[in-house]
Design an enzyme around this catalytic site. Structure first.
Site, PDB file in Angstrom:
ATOM      1  N   LYS A  22       0.838  -1.214   0.000  1.00 22.90           N
ATOM      2  CA  LYS A  22       0.000   0.000   0.000  1.00 22.90           C
ATOM      3  C   LYS A  22       0.866   1.255   0.000  1.00 22.90           C
ATOM      4  O   LYS A  22       0.627   2.200  -0.748  1.00 22.90           O
ATOM      5  CB  LYS A  22      -0.904   0.003   1.249  1.00 22.90           C
ATOM      6  N   ASN A  23       1.882   1.261   0.856  1.00 27.21           N
ATOM      7  CA  ASN A  23       2.667   2.490   1.035  1.00 27.21           C
ATOM      8  C   ASN A  23       3.623   2.766  -0.122  1.00 27.21           C
ATOM      9  O   ASN A  23       4.217   3.848  -0.190  1.00 27.21           O
ATOM     10  CB  ASN A  23       3.426   2.442   2.371  1.00 27.21           C
ATOM     11  N   CYS A 125      -4.652  12.579  12.654  1.00 25.27           N
ATOM     12  CA  CYS A 125      -5.368  11.316  12.561  1.00 25.27           C
ATOM     13  C   CYS A 125      -5.149  10.550  13.848  1.00 25.27           C
ATOM     14  O   CYS A 125      -4.442  11.025  14.743  1.00 25.27           O
ATOM     15  CB  CYS A 125      -4.938  10.509  11.346  1.00 25.27           C
ATOM     16  N   ARG A 130       0.566  14.443  12.943  1.00 28.70           N
ATOM     17  CA  ARG A 130       1.050  14.268  11.575  1.00 28.70           C
ATOM     18  C   ARG A 130       1.028  15.548  10.730  1.00 28.70           C
ATOM     19  O   ARG A 130       0.308  15.630   9.724  1.00 28.70           O
ATOM     20  CB  ARG A 130       0.285  13.126  10.890  1.00 28.70           C
ATOM     21  N   ASP A 315       5.032   0.666  11.750  1.00 26.91           N
ATOM     22  CA  ASP A 315       3.837  -0.001  11.224  1.00 26.91           C
ATOM     23  C   ASP A 315       3.756  -1.471  11.658  1.00 26.91           C
ATOM     24  O   ASP A 315       2.778  -2.162  11.342  1.00 26.91           O
ATOM     25  CB  ASP A 315       3.790   0.099   9.694  1.00 26.91           C
ATOM     26  N   ARG A 407      -8.364  -0.608   4.906  1.00 29.71           N
ATOM     27  CA  ARG A 407      -7.488   0.398   4.298  1.00 29.71           C
ATOM     28  C   ARG A 407      -6.192  -0.249   3.802  1.00 29.71           C
ATOM     29  O   ARG A 407      -5.605   0.227   2.836  1.00 29.71           O
ATOM     30  CB  ARG A 407      -7.084   1.456   5.345  1.00 29.71           C
TER      31      ARG A 407
HETATM   32  C1  LIG Z   1       1.358   6.155   3.089  1.00 31.32           C
HETATM   33  C2  LIG Z   1       2.604   5.902   3.854  1.00 31.32           C
HETATM   34  O1  LIG Z   1       3.662   5.647   3.280  1.00 31.32           O
HETATM   35  N1  LIG Z   1       2.502   5.921   5.177  1.00 31.32           N
HETATM   36  C3  LIG Z   1       3.661   5.639   5.994  1.00 31.32           C
HETATM   37  C4  LIG Z   1       4.509   6.883   6.087  1.00 31.32           C
HETATM   38  O2  LIG Z   1       3.671   7.907   6.607  1.00 31.32           O
HETATM   39  P1  LIG Z   1       4.174   9.421   6.542  1.00 31.32           P
HETATM   40  O3  LIG Z   1       4.918   9.644   5.289  1.00 31.32           O
HETATM   41  O4  LIG Z   1       2.978  10.264   6.810  1.00 31.32           O
HETATM   42  O5  LIG Z   1       5.150   9.473   7.796  1.00 31.32           O
HETATM   43  P2  LIG Z   1       6.440  10.364   7.983  1.00 31.32           P
HETATM   44  O6  LIG Z   1       7.648   9.524   7.744  1.00 31.32           O
HETATM   45  O7  LIG Z   1       6.283  11.602   7.197  1.00 31.32           O
HETATM   46  O8  LIG Z   1       6.342  10.706   9.533  1.00 31.32           O
HETATM   47  C5  LIG Z   1       7.410  10.493  10.420  1.00 31.32           C
HETATM   48  C6  LIG Z   1       7.327  11.492  11.540  1.00 31.32           C
HETATM   49  O9  LIG Z   1       7.588  12.794  11.032  1.00 31.32           O
HETATM   50  C7  LIG Z   1       6.566  13.697  11.408  1.00 31.32           C
HETATM   51  N2  LIG Z   1       6.399  14.657  10.324  1.00 31.32           N
HETATM   52  C8  LIG Z   1       6.163  14.234   9.059  1.00 31.32           C
HETATM   53  C9  LIG Z   1       6.000  15.114   8.026  1.00 31.32           C
HETATM   54  C10 LIG Z   1       6.074  16.485   8.312  1.00 31.32           C
HETATM   55  O10 LIG Z   1       5.930  17.355   7.425  1.00 31.32           O
HETATM   56  N3  LIG Z   1       6.320  16.896   9.590  1.00 31.32           N
HETATM   57  C11 LIG Z   1       6.484  16.014  10.607  1.00 31.32           C
HETATM   58  O11 LIG Z   1       6.698  16.401  11.757  1.00 31.32           O
HETATM   59  C12 LIG Z   1       5.335  12.790  11.600  1.00 31.32           C
HETATM   60  O12 LIG Z   1       4.362  13.412  12.417  1.00 31.32           O
HETATM   61  C13 LIG Z   1       5.965  11.577  12.233  1.00 31.32           C
HETATM   62  O13 LIG Z   1       6.154  11.806  13.595  1.00 31.32           O
HETATM   63  O14 LIG Z   1       5.619   6.638   6.949  1.00 31.32           O
HETATM   64  C14 LIG Z   1       5.241   6.316   8.302  1.00 31.32           C
HETATM   65  C15 LIG Z   1       6.534   6.156   9.101  1.00 31.32           C
HETATM   66  O15 LIG Z   1       7.240   5.057   8.680  1.00 31.32           O
HETATM   67  C16 LIG Z   1       4.396   5.051   8.302  1.00 31.32           C
HETATM   68  O16 LIG Z   1       3.927   4.798   9.610  1.00 31.32           O
HETATM   69  C17 LIG Z   1       3.205   5.192   7.371  1.00 31.32           C
HETATM   70  O17 LIG Z   1       2.559   3.946   7.224  1.00 31.32           O
HETATM   71  C1  LIG Z   2      -0.056   4.599   9.218  1.00 32.32           C
HETATM   72  C2  LIG Z   2      -0.217   3.936   8.082  1.00 32.32           C
HETATM   73  O1  LIG Z   2      -0.677   4.449   6.922  1.00 32.32           O
HETATM   74  P1  LIG Z   2      -1.035   5.971   6.564  1.00 32.32           P
HETATM   75  O2  LIG Z   2       0.234   6.754   6.568  1.00 32.32           O
HETATM   76  O3  LIG Z   2      -1.603   5.845   5.196  1.00 32.32           O
HETATM   77  O4  LIG Z   2      -2.020   6.455   7.589  1.00 32.32           O
HETATM   78  C3  LIG Z   2       0.129   2.486   7.974  1.00 32.32           C
HETATM   79  O5  LIG Z   2       0.215   2.002   6.828  1.00 32.32           O
HETATM   80  O6  LIG Z   2       0.291   1.816   9.022  1.00 32.32           O
END
Ligand SMILES: CC(=O)N[C@H]1[C@@H](OP(=O)(O)OP(=O)(O)OC[C@H]2O[C@@H](n3ccc(=O)[nH]c3=O)[C@H](O)[C@@H]2O)O[C@H](CO)[C@@H](O)[C@@H]1O
Ligand SMILES: C=C(OP(=O)(O)O)C(=O)O
Length: 429
Positions: A22-23, A125, A130, A315, A407
Site C-alpha cells: 500500500k505504502n 489522525c 502528523r 507499522d 485500508r
Molecule cells: C502512506 C505511507 O507511506 N505511510 C507511511 C509513512 O507515513 P508518513 O509519510 O505520513 O510518515 P512520515 O515519515 O512523514 O512521519 C514520520 C514522523 O515525522 C513527522 N512529520 C512528518 C512530516 C512532516 O511534514 N512533519 C512532521 O513532523 C510525523 O508526524 C511523524 O512523527 O511513513 C510512516 C513512518 O514510517 C508510516 O507509519 C506510514 O505507514
Molecule cells: C499509518 C499507516 O498508513 P497511513 O500513513 O496511510 O495512515 C500504515 O500504513 O500503518
C-alpha cells in the site's frame, strides 16, 4: 460497518501470497500526474486506500483503467493504468483528502507539472498530529510560494520549480517522496539530505527513473535529482508489502504455526527478523519468499524500539505488542515515530493482556492465555494486532470498525482462513 469474528486456537499453516505494498502503491499512483502519458502499475493491492486515491486522481482529470489480473506482458496481479493527459483541476478538496493522509502526495506532482496546486491540509489522525510542515518547507526550498488559507495549502511556482538543497530536520517518508516528485521536473539539481531510506521510497525512485527521471542515491539518506523537461509512459510492478509480510510472520509465530510468505522480501525486514530472532521467531528464506515459525512453545519477551528504516518499523509496532502479550517474560516496546500509537493497548487488555503505558513506552508482561472479547479497531495496524490476539484467545473475538483494516490488508479473512484460522466477516449493512 462490517465486523470480523474469530474463534481462537488454530495455528496458521500454509502459504500466503504477499500483496503489493500500500505504502508504495499510493505515491506511485500520484506519480502518474507528472506525465501526460500512461503509467501502468502492476501488482496493485485491492484496498480501500487505493480506491480513495483513484477517486482523487480522477477528480484531477486522470483516466483510470483497472484490468484485473495479469494485463500487459510481464505484469502480474491487478493492473492499473493511469492516464493524466490533462489536469482538469489542481485543487484537491477536503472531502477526499481527509479520508487519507497520503493524498498530500498530489502536491509535488501538481506543482511540478502545472506550476500551482491547492491541496486541503490533511489534518491529524488517530495515531498522531502528523503535520506536513516538512513537505511545505521542502517545496519552498525549490522556489515555491506557500500560503495556508481556509484549510488549504496554496502552492505556486509561476516560473517553475528550481532545484535546491533540502535538509530535513527529521526523517519523513512522505516529505521525501513529495519533494522527489516535485524535483524531477524542476530546473537544475536538487539534493535531499537526511532523506527517508524506506523500500517504498526506492520503489518510487525506480518508477520515476523508468519514466525518464534522473535520480541517484534512493535508499541512502542523500538523494540527488537532476530535473528533466518531461517524463514518459512506463510500466512498473509495485514492491511486495513488507508490513503485510512482517504481520503474517508474527501471526505464524504467535499461533505456533508455520507460514510460507510467497513473494516476501526478507531483506526489507532485516531489523524485525534480527530482533525477533531473540524472541524465538524463526525466519528462513524459501525459494519463493520466506517461511515463518516459532522455535519453542512460546515466544520470549524482547525489547523493541521503532525507528525510521532500516530500524524497526512503527507499522509493525502494534502487531509486535500483540505477539509479546503472550510471550514468556516481559517486553518494553518504545514508539518513537508517532505520539499516539498505543490505542490498541486498552483493547488488548480487554482480552487479558497485561500492558502498562509509560509515556512513549509500553511494558508488556506476557500472559499464558488471552480470552476472546468484543473489541474495536482504532487504526489500521491496531486492527491486525487484535486479530492476532483473537487467533490465540480462548473463545470468540468480534472486531468492530473493520474499515480501518480494509485500508491496508487485502482479503485478510480469506488469507487467514485458507491457513486454518476460524475467521469470518460479518456483513453489516
Ligand atoms: C502512506 C505511507 O507511506 N505511510 C507511511 C509513512 O507515513 P508518513 O509519510 O505520513 O510518515 P512520515 O515519515 O512523514 O512521519 C514520520 C514522523 O515525522 C513527522 N512529520 C512528518 C512530516 C512532516 O511534514 N512533519 C512532521 O513532523 C510525523 O508526524 C511523524 O512523527 O511513513 C510512516 C513512518 O514510517 C508510516 O507509519 C506510514 O505507514
Ligand atoms: C499509518 C499507516 O498508513 P497511513 O500513513 O496511510 O495512515 C500504515 O500504513 O500503518
Amino acid at each position: 460497518m462490517d465486523k470480523i469474528r474469530i474463534r481462537g486456537g488454530n495455528p496458521l499453516k500454509g502459504k500466503i501470497h504477499i500483496s503489493g505494498a500500500k505504502n508504495a502503491a499510493l505515491p506511485l499512483m500520484t506519480a502518474a500526474l507528472l506525465t501526460d502519458e500512461v503509467l501502468t502499475l502492476c501488482n496493485l493491492p485491492h484496498l480501500a486506500d487505493i480506491t480513495t486515491l483513484a477517486n482523487l486522481l480522477s477528480q484531477h482529470g486522470a483516466e483510470l483503467h483497472m484490468n484485473g489480473a495479469a494485463g500487459s506482458e510481464g505484469c502480474a496481479g491487478r493492473v492499473l493504468e493511469i492516464h493524466a493527459k490533462n489536469i482538469a483541476t489542481t485543487r484537491a478538496p477536503y472531502d477526499l483528502v481527509r479520508k487519507m493522509r497520503a493524498s498530500i502526495l498530489v502536491l509535488g506532482p501538481l506543482l511540478a507539472r502545472e506550476g500551482h496546486a491547492e491541496v486541503s491540509l490533511p489534518g491529524g489522525c488517530a495515531i498522531g498530529s502528523r503535520p506536513v510542515d516538512l513537505h511545505l518547507q521542502g517545496m519552498q526550498q525549490l522556489g515555491a510560494e506557500i500560503e495556508l488559507k481556509e484549510g488549504y495549502v496554496h502552492a505556486r511556482a509561476p516560473k517553475g520549480l528550481i532545484g535546491g538543497e533540502v535538509a530535513f530536520p527529521k526523517v519523513s517518508v512522505g516529505a521525501t517522496e513529495n519533494i522527489m516528485m516535485a524535483a524531477v521536473l524542476a530546473k537544475g539539481t536538487t539534493r535531499m539530505i537526511n532523506a527517508a531510506r524506506e523500500p517504498e521510497v526506492v520503489d518510487l525512485a525506480d518508477c520515476l527513473i523508468g519514466m525518464g527521471a534522473q535520480i541517484q542515491g534512493a535508499g541512502t539518506d542523500c538523494i540527488t535529482i537532476e530535473g528533466v523537461d518531461r517524463l514518459h509512459s512506463y510500466t512498473h510492478t509495485v514492491v511486495p508489502d513488507r508490513i503485510e509480510t512482517g504481520t503474517y510472520a508474527m501471526a505464524a509465530a504467535m499461533t505456533g504455526g508455520r507460514l510460507e510468505l510467497i513473494g516476501a522480501r526478507p531483506k526489507h525486514l532485516r531489523s524485525m527478523i534480527d530482533q525477533l530472532a531473540h524472541a524465538g521467531v524463526v525466519i528462513e528464506d524459501s525459494e519463493n519468499g520466506m517461511v515463518a515459525s516459532r522455535a519453542g512453545s512460546r515466544v520470549i519477551g524482547v525489547d523493541i524500539m521503532t525507528e525510521p528504516y532500516p530500524g524497526y518499523p512503527t507499522d509493525l509496532q502494534a502487531q509486535t505488542m500483540a505477539l509479546m502479550s503472550t510471550a514468556e517474560g516481559a517486553s518494553m516496546i518504545t514508539e518513537t515515530i508517532f505520539e499516539n500509537r498505543f490505542m490498541h493497548v486498552p483493547e488488548l487488555c480487554r482480552m487479558g493482556a497485561n500492558i502498562t503505558v509509560h509515556g512513549s513506552s509500553a511494558l508488556v508482561r506476557g500472559q499464558a492465555r488471552l480470552t476472546g472479547a468484543e473489541v474495536m479497531a482504532t487504526d489500521l495496524r491496531a486492527s491486525f494486532s487484535l486479530i492476532m490476539a483473537g487467533l490465540v484467545a480462548d473463545g470468540e473475538t468480534v472486531l468492530n470498525r473493520v474499515y480501518h483494516l480494509d485500508r491496508g490488508y487485502e482479503r485478510v479473512e480469506d488469507k487467514l482462513a485458507a491457513c486454518g484460522a476460524d475467521i469470518e466477516r460479518l456483513k453489516v449493512e
